[in-house]
Design a protein around this motif. Structure first.
Motif, PDB file in Angstrom:
ATOM      1  N   ASN A   1       0.365   5.656  -0.269  1.00 51.65           N
ATOM      2  CA  ASN A   1      -0.307   6.483  -0.267  1.00 51.65           C
ATOM      3  C   ASN A   1      -1.846   6.334  -0.682  1.00 51.65           C
ATOM      4  O   ASN A   1      -2.607   6.574  -1.216  1.00 51.65           O
ATOM      5  CB  ASN A   1      -0.169   7.570  -1.618  1.00 51.65           C
ATOM      6  CG  ASN A   1       1.520   8.175  -1.275  1.00 51.65           C
ATOM      7  OD1 ASN A   1       1.907   8.259  -0.461  1.00 51.65           O
ATOM      8  ND2 ASN A   1       2.156   8.622  -2.479  1.00 51.65           N
TER       9      ASN A   1
ATOM     10  N   THR B   1       0.821  -1.226  -0.027  1.00 47.53           N
ATOM     11  CA  THR B   1      -0.160  -0.002   0.040  1.00 47.53           C
ATOM     12  C   THR B   1       0.957   1.287   0.079  1.00 47.53           C
ATOM     13  O   THR B   1       1.499   1.451   0.772  1.00 47.53           O
ATOM     14  CB  THR B   1      -0.827  -0.005   1.296  1.00 47.53           C
ATOM     15  OG1 THR B   1      -2.061  -1.217   1.142  1.00 47.53           O
ATOM     16  CG2 THR B   1      -2.039   1.125   1.343  1.00 47.53           C
TER      17      THR B   1
ATOM     18  N   THR C   1      -3.004   3.710  -2.045  1.00 45.95           N
ATOM     19  CA  THR C   1      -3.258   2.621  -2.967  1.00 45.95           C
ATOM     20  C   THR C   1      -2.603   1.475  -2.818  1.00 45.95           C
ATOM     21  O   THR C   1      -1.790   1.219  -2.593  1.00 45.95           O
ATOM     22  CB  THR C   1      -2.690   3.460  -4.440  1.00 45.95           C
ATOM     23  OG1 THR C   1      -3.464   4.654  -4.632  1.00 45.95           O
ATOM     24  CG2 THR C   1      -3.118   2.553  -5.522  1.00 45.95           C
ATOM     25  N   ARG C   2      -3.564   0.237  -2.977  1.00 44.75           N
ATOM     26  CA  ARG C   2      -3.060  -1.050  -2.772  1.00 44.75           C
ATOM     27  C   ARG C   2      -2.628  -1.843  -3.974  1.00 44.75           C
ATOM     28  O   ARG C   2      -3.629  -1.742  -5.008  1.00 44.75           O
ATOM     29  CB  ARG C   2      -4.258  -1.912  -1.915  1.00 44.75           C
ATOM     30  CG  ARG C   2      -3.776  -3.254  -1.263  1.00 44.75           C
ATOM     31  CD  ARG C   2      -5.038  -3.613  -0.676  1.00 44.75           C
ATOM     32  NE  ARG C   2      -4.821  -5.277  -0.633  1.00 44.75           N
ATOM     33  CZ  ARG C   2      -5.539  -5.947   0.151  1.00 44.75           C
ATOM     34  NH1 ARG C   2      -6.635  -5.668   0.670  1.00 44.75           N
ATOM     35  NH2 ARG C   2      -5.472  -7.186  -0.062  1.00 44.75           N
ATOM     36  N   ALA C   3      -1.790  -2.215  -3.890  1.00 47.23           N
ATOM     37  CA  ALA C   3      -1.502  -3.273  -5.154  1.00 47.23           C
ATOM     38  C   ALA C   3      -1.026  -4.963  -4.470  1.00 47.23           C
ATOM     39  O   ALA C   3      -0.428  -4.845  -3.675  1.00 47.23           O
ATOM     40  CB  ALA C   3      -0.238  -2.986  -6.129  1.00 47.23           C
TER      41      ALA C   3
END
Length: 54
Positions: free
Chosen positions: A45, A43, A47-49
């Motif tokens: 900022n 994660t 935003t999760r990947a």
């Protein structure tokens, strides 16, 4: 291939993988296959990947 405590493996198992210790133990001669899937989640900022591979 046995998954668990090597002491509980049956005579036909050639190896044991204990997930609680991460240890792979050879029990007798033979061939075994162990496949492992790894998933990585990052994660940044807010935003999760996620990425997975075998």
């Amino acid at each position: 291939m046995y998954v668990g405590d090597p002491a509980r493996a049956k005579p036909w198992h050639v190896a044991a993988y204990d997930p609680s210790t991460g240890r792979l133990t050879g029990l007798r001669s033979g061939t075994a296959v162990l496949a492992v899937t790894v998933t990585v989640t990052v994660t940044v900022n807010g935003t999760r990947a996620e990425s997975g591979s075998a």
